[in-house]
Design a protein around this motif. Structure first.
Motif, short mmCIF file in Angstrom:
data_model
loop_
_atom_site.label_atom_id
_atom_site.label_comp_id
_atom_site.label_asym_id
_atom_site.label_seq_id
_atom_site.Cartn_x
_atom_site.Cartn_y
_atom_site.Cartn_z
N ALA A 101 0.84 -1.20 0.00
CA ALA A 101 0.00 0.00 0.00
C ALA A 101 0.88 1.25 0.00
O ALA A 101 1.79 1.38 0.82
CB ALA A 101 -0.92 0.01 1.22
N LEU A 102 0.61 2.14 -0.92
CA LEU A 102 1.23 3.46 -0.94
C LEU A 102 0.12 4.47 -1.25
O LEU A 102 0.05 5.02 -2.35
CB LEU A 102 2.35 3.53 -1.98
N PRO A 103 -0.76 4.72 -0.28
CA PRO A 103 -1.92 5.59 -0.53
C PRO A 103 -1.50 6.99 -0.95
O PRO A 103 -0.68 7.63 -0.29
CB PRO A 103 -2.64 5.61 0.82
N LEU A 104 -2.06 7.46 -2.05
CA LEU A 104 -1.73 8.78 -2.56
C LEU A 104 -2.91 9.74 -2.46
O LEU A 104 -2.85 10.85 -3.01
CB LEU A 104 -1.24 8.68 -4.01
N ILE A 105 -3.97 9.31 -1.78
CA ILE A 105 -5.09 10.19 -1.47
C ILE A 105 -5.46 9.97 0.00
O ILE A 105 -5.69 8.84 0.42
CB ILE A 105 -6.32 9.91 -2.35
N ASP A 106 -5.46 11.05 0.75
CA ASP A 106 -5.85 10.98 2.16
C ASP A 106 -7.32 11.35 2.27
O ASP A 106 -7.75 12.39 1.78
CB ASP A 106 -4.99 11.97 2.97
N ILE A 107 -8.11 10.47 2.88
CA ILE A 107 -9.55 10.68 3.05
C ILE A 107 -9.82 11.07 4.50
O ILE A 107 -9.34 10.42 5.43
CB ILE A 107 -10.34 9.41 2.70
N ARG A 108 -10.59 12.14 4.68
CA ARG A 108 -10.90 12.58 6.04
C ARG A 108 -12.30 13.17 6.09
O ARG A 108 -12.88 13.53 5.06
CB ARG A 108 -9.88 13.60 6.52
N SER B 291 -14.55 16.29 -1.73
CA SER B 291 -14.02 17.60 -2.09
C SER B 291 -12.53 17.60 -1.88
O SER B 291 -12.02 17.02 -0.91
CB SER B 291 -14.65 18.70 -1.22
N GLY B 292 -11.81 18.23 -2.80
CA GLY B 292 -10.38 18.38 -2.62
C GLY B 292 -10.10 19.39 -1.52
O GLY B 292 -11.00 20.01 -0.96
N ALA C 96 -20.85 17.49 -0.66
CA ALA C 96 -19.60 16.85 -0.26
C ALA C 96 -19.82 16.07 1.02
O ALA C 96 -20.44 16.56 1.96
CB ALA C 96 -18.51 17.91 -0.04
N ALA C 97 -19.32 14.83 1.05
CA ALA C 97 -19.46 13.99 2.24
C ALA C 97 -18.13 13.76 2.94
O ALA C 97 -18.09 13.31 4.08
CB ALA C 97 -20.08 12.63 1.88
N TYR C 98 -17.03 14.07 2.26
CA TYR C 98 -15.70 13.87 2.83
C TYR C 98 -14.71 14.75 2.09
O TYR C 98 -15.03 15.34 1.05
CB TYR C 98 -15.28 12.40 2.74
N GLU C 99 -13.50 14.83 2.61
CA GLU C 99 -12.44 15.62 1.99
C GLU C 99 -11.32 14.71 1.50
O GLU C 99 -11.01 13.70 2.14
CB GLU C 99 -11.87 16.63 2.98
N ARG C 100 -10.77 15.07 0.37
CA ARG C 100 -9.60 14.38 -0.18
C ARG C 100 -8.41 15.33 -0.10
O ARG C 100 -8.53 16.52 -0.41
CB ARG C 100 -9.82 13.98 -1.64
N ALA C 101 -7.26 14.80 0.26
CA ALA C 101 -6.06 15.63 0.35
C ALA C 101 -4.85 14.81 -0.03
O ALA C 101 -4.88 13.58 -0.07
CB ALA C 101 -5.91 16.18 1.77
#
Length: 274
Positions: free
Chosen positions: A32-39, A154-155, A183-188
């Motif tokens: 795993a090398l996640p390149l999108i953080d979900i929060r 959402s970014g 939007a239900a969550y944020e992507r970073a």
């Protein structure tokens, strides 16, 4: 040979872990090398907008969830799930349907308690799992005056309504439907450790295989390693648009395949069989 080649899964952490387990079950050395953080949403106005969308659920003909993360964050602390009643039960139950672009989102909906009879999604044998494939399934269900909610991420920084699936929203409006976006969550972008950055640099030099299921993940990778030469890098992309983005970024070898675990595993093995 394929079992010794590290396959870097770039999906968000939770999904990446599931894919790593699945690929390892096929004898592949996945990491795993996640390149999108979900929060979760941080801005109070976006949290309020999400709560209001939940309250208005019964007003919608359908709710389209862009991903498993959209499902999870929309239904988090939203109990009982108002879509859990079967379509042939309780005459007073709401008639809202759930739309999903692919099997991962369908699975998330079922796990969230949504009745299977309420879910519309592309068939398991579809060439792609995206907005276009979903629209082919649901276009005939849309009537002028219907209201459809698109639940998306959402970014960062987060913006009202989120981002993505504009094409689907345009098709719905052209068919006479009113479209709401929430939007239900944020992507970073993620914060990678030095070990992860070293792994990424090795893979950039051909010592690994990238698995991309999102153009946004690829953009985050480029931002994390802005001076990196990608001509020796190899990638598997699960959609033509993602493949195009990887080629544009300079990846030396980019292969496309359907976004299912079995297809990805078969594609990876085939690359190292020649």
């Amino acid at each position: 040979m394929a079992g010794a080649v590290p396959v870097l899964v770039t999906r968000p952490q939770r999904e990446a872990a599931q894919w790593v387990e699945g690929l390892r079950g096929h004898g592949l050395a996945a990491r795993a090398l996640p390149l999108i953080d979900i929060r979760a949403l941080q801005a109070p106005e976006l949290v309020q907008a999400l709560a209001q969308a939940r309250e208005r659920l019964a007003q919608y003909r359908a709710v389209m969830f862009v991903s498993p993360n959209a499902v999870g964050h929309f239904f988090q602390d939203f109990k009982p799930n108002p879509l859990s009643v079967g379509v042939d039960q309780a005459p007073t139950a709401i008639d809202t349907r759930a739309w999903a672009p692919g099997p991962g989102t369908v699975q998330a909906l079922v796990q969230a308690g949504v009745a299977a009879g309420r879910i519309a999604a592309p068939a398991a044998g579809s060439a792609q799992f995206d907005s276009e494939a979903l629209w082919h399934c649901v276009a005939a269900q849309v009537r002028p005056g219907d209201r459809v909610l698109i639940v998306r991420g959402s970014g960062a920084p987060a913006v009202e309504g989120g981002q993505g699936r504009q094409w689907l929203a345009e098709q719905l409006r052209a068919a006479g439907a009113a479209v709401d976006l929430v939007a239900a969550y944020e992507r970073a972008a993620p914060q990678l450790s030095q070990e992860d950055l070293a792994l990424a640099r090795d893979a950039a030099h051909g010592h690994g295989l990238w698995l991309f299921s999102s153009s946004e993940a690829l953009a985050h990778l480029q931002a994390l390693l802005p001076q990196q030469d990608w001509r020796q890098a190899r990638a598997i992309a699960t959609h033509p648009r993602i493949a195009q983005a990887a080629r544009h970024a300079g990846f030396g070898a980019v292969h496309e395949c359907r976004p299912t675990l079995s297809d990805v595993a078969t594609s990876i093995k085939s690359l190292y069989a020649h």
